[in-house]
Design a protein around this motif. Structure first.
Motif, PDB file in Angstrom:
ATOM      1  N   ALA A 293       0.830  -1.204   0.000  1.00  0.00           N
ATOM      2  CA  ALA A 293       0.000   0.000   0.000  1.00  0.00           C
ATOM      3  C   ALA A 293       0.865   1.255   0.000  1.00  0.00           C
ATOM      4  N   ARG A 294       1.931   1.242   0.761  1.00  0.00           N
ATOM      5  CA  ARG A 294       2.836   2.388   0.800  1.00  0.00           C
ATOM      6  C   ARG A 294       3.493   2.575  -0.564  1.00  0.00           C
TER       7      ARG A 294
ATOM      8  N   ALA B 128       1.834   8.987  -6.397  1.00  0.00           N
ATOM      9  CA  ALA B 128       2.381  10.332  -6.270  1.00  0.00           C
ATOM     10  C   ALA B 128       3.322  10.658  -7.434  1.00  0.00           C
ATOM     11  N   LEU B 129       4.128   9.671  -7.840  1.00  0.00           N
ATOM     12  CA  LEU B 129       5.040   9.898  -8.973  1.00  0.00           C
ATOM     13  C   LEU B 129       4.278  10.096 -10.267  1.00  0.00           C
TER      14      LEU B 129
END
Length: 115
Positions: free
Chosen positions: A103-104, A111-112
């Motif tokens: 998940a992280r 985000a990228l």
């Protein structure tokens, strides 16, 4: 001229990443180069310097930029294997499995993609 200085900086950045880099990653790595390019398209600019760069279609889509005098491994003349593996990796193949804290990694990947 300014174009020659920009081409030298682009070449140095590509060489720092093994001599080959996906075109869309180049400007993410160095936003200052995007600012210096202005309205000029990256691939059009790079193709003006065939003595420094080669542009090819990447296996997963998009384009890769390779320096003519690119980095090589000890066997001579070959692009670094790790760089080639990244260029040919299927989308998302570098993510860990979901049960291993994925998940992280998914949030970081998302985000990228927003850049």
């Amino acid at each position: 001229s300014q174009d020659l200085a920009l081409a030298t900086d682009l070449e140095a950045e590509v060489q720092q990443h093994g001599g080959r880099l996906l075109a869309n990653f180049l400007l993410v790595c160095r936003p200052d180069l995007r600012k210096r390019l202005g309205d000029t398209k990256l691939l059009r600019f790079v193709r003006r310097f065939p003595d420094r760069f080669e542009v090819a279609e990447a296996p997963g889509g998009g384009h890769s930029i390779r320096t003519v005098n690119g980095s090589t491994d000890d066997s001579g003349g070959h692009v670094l294997a790790s760089t080639q593996a990244v260029l040919e990796a299927p989308f998302g193949s570098t993510l860990p499995p979901k049960k291993a804290g994925g998940a992280r990694a998914e949030r970081a990947t998302h985000a990228l993609r927003q850049l």
